[in-house]
Design a protein around this motif. Structure first.
Motif, mmCIF file in Angstrom:
data_model
loop_
_atom_site.group_PDB
_atom_site.id
_atom_site.type_symbol
_atom_site.label_atom_id
_atom_site.label_comp_id
_atom_site.label_asym_id
_atom_site.label_seq_id
_atom_site.Cartn_x
_atom_site.Cartn_y
_atom_site.Cartn_z
ATOM 1 N N HIS A 29 -32.005 38.023 16.171
ATOM 2 C CA HIS A 29 -32.472 39.285 16.749
ATOM 3 C C HIS A 29 -32.236 40.396 15.739
ATOM 4 O O HIS A 29 -31.092 40.684 15.383
ATOM 5 N N LEU A 30 -33.318 40.998 15.271
ATOM 6 C CA LEU A 30 -33.200 42.117 14.327
ATOM 7 C C LEU A 30 -33.301 43.413 15.120
ATOM 8 O O LEU A 30 -34.167 43.540 16.003
ATOM 9 N N VAL A 31 -32.411 44.341 14.835
ATOM 10 C CA VAL A 31 -32.470 45.621 15.560
ATOM 11 C C VAL A 31 -32.542 46.778 14.566
ATOM 12 O O VAL A 31 -32.007 46.702 13.469
ATOM 13 N N ARG A 55 -25.766 36.548 15.837
ATOM 14 C CA ARG A 55 -27.193 36.235 15.733
ATOM 15 C C ARG A 55 -28.021 37.513 15.766
ATOM 16 O O ARG A 55 -29.219 37.493 16.060
ATOM 17 N N THR A 56 -27.358 38.618 15.513
ATOM 18 C CA THR A 56 -28.012 39.917 15.584
ATOM 19 C C THR A 56 -27.788 40.607 14.243
ATOM 20 O O THR A 56 -26.710 40.485 13.663
ATOM 21 N N LEU A 57 -28.805 41.283 13.762
ATOM 22 C CA LEU A 57 -28.680 41.959 12.471
ATOM 23 C C LEU A 57 -29.362 43.315 12.555
ATOM 24 O O LEU A 57 -30.522 43.406 12.960
ATOM 25 N N GLY A 58 -28.629 44.358 12.187
ATOM 26 C CA GLY A 58 -29.169 45.715 12.270
ATOM 27 C C GLY A 58 -29.525 46.269 10.901
ATOM 28 O O GLY A 58 -28.882 45.956 9.898
ATOM 29 N N GLU A 91 -19.675 49.604 17.489
ATOM 30 C CA GLU A 91 -19.073 49.431 18.811
ATOM 31 C C GLU A 91 -19.315 48.028 19.367
ATOM 32 O O GLU A 91 -18.436 47.423 19.964
ATOM 33 N N PHE A 92 -20.525 47.511 19.141
ATOM 34 C CA PHE A 92 -20.866 46.207 19.714
ATOM 35 C C PHE A 92 -20.652 45.044 18.736
ATOM 36 O O PHE A 92 -20.999 43.908 19.030
ATOM 37 N N GLY A 93 -20.106 45.357 17.572
ATOM 38 C CA GLY A 93 -19.740 44.302 16.630
ATOM 39 C C GLY A 93 -20.906 43.657 15.906
ATOM 40 O O GLY A 93 -20.836 42.498 15.475
ATOM 41 N N ILE A 94 -22.005 44.413 15.758
ATOM 42 C CA ILE A 94 -23.205 43.853 15.110
ATOM 43 C C ILE A 94 -23.193 44.189 13.621
ATOM 44 O O ILE A 94 -23.005 45.337 13.250
ATOM 45 N N PRO A 95 -23.413 43.187 12.762
ATOM 46 C CA PRO A 95 -23.514 43.510 11.341
ATOM 47 C C PRO A 95 -24.696 44.447 11.098
ATOM 48 O O PRO A 95 -25.767 44.249 11.672
ATOM 49 N N CYS A 96 -24.464 45.447 10.279
ATOM 50 C CA CYS A 96 -25.481 46.486 10.139
ATOM 51 C C CYS A 96 -25.667 46.874 8.684
ATOM 52 O O CYS A 96 -24.712 47.167 7.985
ATOM 53 N N PHE A 97 -26.917 46.839 8.244
ATOM 54 C CA PHE A 97 -27.242 47.359 6.914
ATOM 55 C C PHE A 97 -27.592 48.834 7.085
ATOM 56 O O PHE A 97 -28.743 49.200 7.294
ATOM 57 N N GLY A 98 -26.559 49.666 7.040
ATOM 58 C CA GLY A 98 -26.723 51.099 7.283
ATOM 59 C C GLY A 98 -27.326 51.825 6.087
ATOM 60 O O GLY A 98 -27.719 51.214 5.095
ATOM 61 N N GLN A 104 -29.774 47.396 2.725
ATOM 62 C CA GLN A 104 -30.663 48.091 3.666
ATOM 63 C C GLN A 104 -32.129 47.827 3.297
ATOM 64 O O GLN A 104 -32.470 47.582 2.130
ATOM 65 N N GLY A 105 -32.979 47.887 4.305
ATOM 66 C CA GLY A 105 -34.411 47.724 4.050
ATOM 67 C C GLY A 105 -35.171 47.612 5.346
ATOM 68 O O GLY A 105 -34.579 47.679 6.431
ATOM 69 N N ILE A 106 -36.472 47.448 5.248
ATOM 70 C CA ILE A 106 -37.311 47.300 6.441
ATOM 71 C C ILE A 106 -36.940 45.986 7.132
ATOM 72 O O ILE A 106 -36.777 44.952 6.468
ATOM 73 N N CYS A 107 -36.802 46.036 8.454
ATOM 74 C CA CYS A 107 -36.324 44.867 9.207
ATOM 75 C C CYS A 107 -37.055 43.576 8.831
ATOM 76 O O CYS A 107 -36.430 42.523 8.714
ATOM 77 N N HIS A 108 -38.366 43.661 8.628
ATOM 78 C CA HIS A 108 -39.125 42.433 8.346
ATOM 79 C C HIS A 108 -39.062 42.021 6.877
ATOM 80 O O HIS A 108 -39.595 40.994 6.493
ATOM 81 N N VAL A 109 -38.461 42.855 6.074
ATOM 82 C CA VAL A 109 -38.255 42.479 4.675
ATOM 83 C C VAL A 109 -36.871 41.855 4.509
ATOM 84 O O VAL A 109 -36.699 40.844 3.839
ATOM 85 N N ILE A 110 -35.871 42.438 5.171
ATOM 86 C CA ILE A 110 -34.493 41.962 4.959
ATOM 87 C C ILE A 110 -34.210 40.601 5.600
ATOM 88 O O ILE A 110 -33.442 39.821 5.053
ATOM 89 N N GLY A 111 -34.804 40.338 6.773
ATOM 90 C CA GLY A 111 -34.527 39.057 7.452
ATOM 91 C C GLY A 111 -34.825 37.880 6.524
ATOM 92 O O GLY A 111 -33.958 37.050 6.245
ATOM 93 N N PRO A 112 -36.051 37.811 6.015
ATOM 94 C CA PRO A 112 -36.392 36.731 5.089
ATOM 95 C C PRO A 112 -35.578 36.754 3.794
ATOM 96 O O PRO A 112 -35.097 35.716 3.352
ATOM 97 N N GLU A 113 -35.423 37.923 3.201
ATOM 98 C CA GLU A 113 -34.799 37.919 1.872
ATOM 99 C C GLU A 113 -33.307 37.570 1.947
ATOM 100 O O GLU A 113 -32.737 37.097 0.965
ATOM 101 N N GLN A 114 -32.696 37.773 3.109
ATOM 102 C CA GLN A 114 -31.306 37.361 3.266
ATOM 103 C C GLN A 114 -31.196 35.874 3.618
ATOM 104 O O GLN A 114 -30.110 35.322 3.695
ATOM 105 N N GLY A 115 -32.318 35.274 3.927
ATOM 106 C CA GLY A 115 -32.288 33.881 4.372
ATOM 107 C C GLY A 115 -31.924 33.770 5.847
ATOM 108 O O GLY A 115 -31.633 32.686 6.352
ATOM 109 N N ALA A 116 -31.952 34.908 6.552
ATOM 110 C CA ALA A 116 -31.635 34.889 7.988
ATOM 111 C C ALA A 116 -32.785 34.279 8.779
ATOM 112 O O ALA A 116 -32.572 33.608 9.788
ATOM 113 N N THR A 117 -34.003 34.522 8.332
ATOM 114 C CA THR A 117 -35.183 33.945 8.967
ATOM 115 C C THR A 117 -35.384 32.537 8.426
ATOM 116 O O THR A 117 -35.516 32.363 7.218
#
Ligand code: SF4
Lengths: 465, 201
Positions: A29-31, A55-58, A91-98, A104-117
């Motif tokens: 889940h990307l937020v 399983r969540t990435l901000g 507060e909710f313990g979600i890893p965040c690329f602030g 940091q980057g556009i949600c649909h760019v970072i998911g793949p490039e981190q290997g999260a997708t």
């Protein structure tokens, strides 16, 4: 016999009962800052935790400035939104690329490039371009804020099955024609509601030949054809891309994952509800002339004439689009003057997009009447670009090379067109006002955008290759 | 959510095809962290002049556009982004239903979660509704899934049974999903995570 989407669907069913949609488990889940604040407030109001922060990435992307990151955000409302997002993640313990994260980057760019997708996953994000992740053979849905809250709370999503829509693209793309032209041509053909209710699976030799960045460009705009998701079966290109990424499986787990992923492609003979075939050999660079992504033609084509359209409402909508765009019916689009070129967005801000644009701009100067913005999709893309010397190419050509974010794709952060201005943009939407109130957008590939930046008018990149 | 009860209303026609969420609520208003106050920017760029004054000829600025609860739209309403701000703005303005021949998927899903009923009708019924006199009221009844026209005829419309139940009872999906906790835990137990953790200590 099952399709790729059916295989992923079946593997993620948590609960089914008569009369209710299926409850699907969500692997990733990307937020981001824009569609999540009200979801976090909802969790707080109910006193619920995030079920699977792992399983969540901000990331912050939509409303952040693309100027120097060491400076404070000048827009007070955006500043509150970004700060609150970072605080919510904490507060909710979600890893965040602030804002100041090196990832940091556009949600649909970072998911793949981190290997999260990864292939076979279910992926959601409160953003309609989540279909991008389908390029990896992941079933990826864009969701609204209520669903963001549901997934944060339960890691599950309620879904009714989609219809299946296979798009075969066979043949070889000509020089100057790329992934963006495939998807713009498809949407021009089926219309922006053409894929409603479906999951599109792209196949064929021209899709196989695309690198992962190109496949992401194609899947990204599935929503622009109305589809719920876009998919491409994983293959060696996919595995080579993912190998060694920070969140990809390692060692023995990698081998096991690849063996699993190889089972995913649609079975030979699996049937689809609908088929569409595109001949890659015959494709030309595409450009949109109107106010939705389906209003596109080949760059050497003409703007349509409403008088030649039979259906009354369709005729009106074309006439309305031409009036907004300030274009004359029946005229060629080639040579139309432009004010701005935007190279960026989750459709075309990856390293191969920047490379393609840089190859055209290298050693040349952009037209002095055109403001050219180049916005990498992530800090990682930015680092790669630096390693390849691309920022110098852009700057020497006279481009404004900026920090990662959505930028002028959605014009929330101050990067925008002025009323009446024309842009050639590599983003995905040309809706009225999308890139700034009164702004007029021609959607095209990075190659077409770069060629148009040089000439100051809509141009056919094939003439300078 | 409040339970969805039957009602009668005039129609507010905005008969443009493919109305996208950027028109319903432009992106610059998405910087908010709350749900409130979006109604004043509903259809903002069609509704106001550059100086902020109302465009007299836009329907929401006319008497016909005020006080009615049903929006009558062109095909493929709500295409574009996933912003739930779109149904929030529409309901805050006072609408409880949108009628069209088709809706974009995400918009439809978002609406159902916010007591906004997206009603799909055939092109023939749509044309009939368009032709109704300005002050004609139609009756909207969710339990029977029908629209009652002024001439006494009734037209059925489809609604997902699960969503219908949620709307009628005024309950949201999250409550229902939370009740499946045992199944979620079971699924997690039988499917060890393949995603390396992103969490840093
Ligand atoms: S780049 Fe544009 S389309 Fe992509 S996530 Fe950002 S705003 Fe949405």
């Amino acid at each position: 016999m099952k399709t790729l989407s059916q295989k992923i669907w079946d593997a993620h069913i948590v609960h089914e009962e008569p009369g209710a949609p299926s409850l699907l488990y969500i692997d990733l889940h990307l937020v981001h800052e824009v569609t999540s604040p009200q979801a976090f407030s909802g969790l707080r109001a109910r006193g619920i935790k995030v079920r699977r922060p792992d399983r969540t990435l901000g990331t912050v992307d939509h409303s952040i400035p693309t100027t120097d990151r060491s400076l404070p955000i000048m827009d007070p409302i955006a500043s509150i939104q970004v700060k609150q997002f970072e605080a919510n993640c904490k507060e909710f313990g979600i890893p965040c690329f602030g804002v100041n994260s090196e990832n940091q980057g556009i949600c649909h760019v970072i998911g793949p490039e981190q290997g999260a997708t990864q292939p076979g996953m279910t992926v959601v994000c409160g953003d309609s371009h989540t279909a991008t992740h389908g390029a990896f053979g992941a079933l990826a849905f864009g969701i609204g804020t209520s669903e963001v809250e549901n997934v944060l709370a339960t890691q599950c999503l309620l879904q009714r099955p989609s219809t299946t829509f296979r798009v075969r693209v066979d043949g070889t793309l000509k020089n100057g024609v790329g992934a963006k032209d495939i998807i713009l041509a498809l949407i021009a053909r089926i219309g922006i509601g053409g894929g409603t209710g479906s999951v599109m699976e792209y196949s064929g030799s021209a899709i196989r030949a695309l690198d992962m960045d190109g496949r992401m460009t194609v899947c990204n705009m599935s929503i622009e054809g109305g589809a719920r998701a876009g998919l491409i079966a994983p293959d060696d290109t996919t595995f080579n891309y993912l190998h060694g990424r920070p969140l990809s499986p390692k060692d023995a787990a990698w081998d096991a994952a690849v063996a699993r992923w190889r089972q995913l492609p649609s079975d030979e003979g699996a049937s689809f509800d609908r088929d569409e075939i595109i001949d890659a050999n015959s494709l030309a660079p595409m450009i949109t002339w109107g106010t939705n992504p389906g209003m596109g033609v080949s760059v050497s084509g003409a703007v349509p004439d409403p008088h030649s359209i039979g259906d009354a409402r369709e005729r009106e909508s074309v006439a309305k689009a031409l009036a907004y765009m300030g274009l004359e019916a029946g005229k060629p689009i080639l040579g139309h003057p432009i004010n701005v070129v935007f190279i960026g967005s989750c459709t075309n801000s990856r390293i191969t997009d920047l490379r393609a644009a840089a190859a055209i701009l290298k050693g040349r100067k952009v037209n002095p009447n055109v403001r050219v913005m180049v916005v990498p999709g992530s800090m990682e893309v930015k680092r790669q670009a630096i390693a390849e010397g691309l920022p110098e190419v852009f700057r020497e050509a006279g481009c404004d090379y900026r920090e990662p974010g959505c930028s002028m794709c959605i014009a929330m952060n101050g990067d925008q067109l002025s009323p009446g201005e024309y842009s050639v943009s590599t983003s995905n939407r040309n809706f009225e006002g999308r890139q700034g109130k009164g702004g007029r957008t021609f959607l095209a590939s990075p190659l077409t955008a770069a060629a148009s930046a040089l000439s100051g008018v809509v141009s056919d990149v094939r003439t300078i290759l | 959510m409040i339970p969805f009860t039957p009602f009668k209303s005039r129609l507010v026609p905005i008969l443009i095809n493919n109305i996208d969420t950027d028109q319903i609520i432009p992106a610059r208003f998405l910087k908010t962290v709350s749900k409130e106050g979006l109604d004043k920017n509903l259809f903002c760029d069609w509704r106001y002049n550059a100086d902020g004054s109302e465009k007299a000829d836009f329907i929401l600025n006319t008497p016909r556009g005020k006080g009615a609860q049903i929006l009558l739209a062109g095909d493929n309403f709500g295409c574009g982004s996933s912003r739930e701000h779109a149904p929030w703005a529409i309901t805050q303005f006072g609408f409880r239903a949108v009628i069209s021949t088709s809706f974009a998927d995400i918009f439809k899903g978002n609406s159902l979660k916010n007591s906004l009923l997206p009603i799909v009708v055939s092109p023939e019924v749509h044309a009939k509704l368009v032709a109704l006199p300005e002050d004609a009221e139609i009756q909207l009844d969710l339990p029977s899934q029908t629209i009652g026209l002024p001439d006494g005829t009734r037209v059925e419309f489809p609604v997902d049974p699960f969503n219908k139940n949620c709307l009628l009872e005024g309950v949201d999906e999250l409550g229902w999903i939370l009740k499946q906790d045992a199944d979620i835990a079971k699924f997690e137990g039988s499917h060890p995570g393949t995603l390396n953790t992103l969490l840093v200590a």
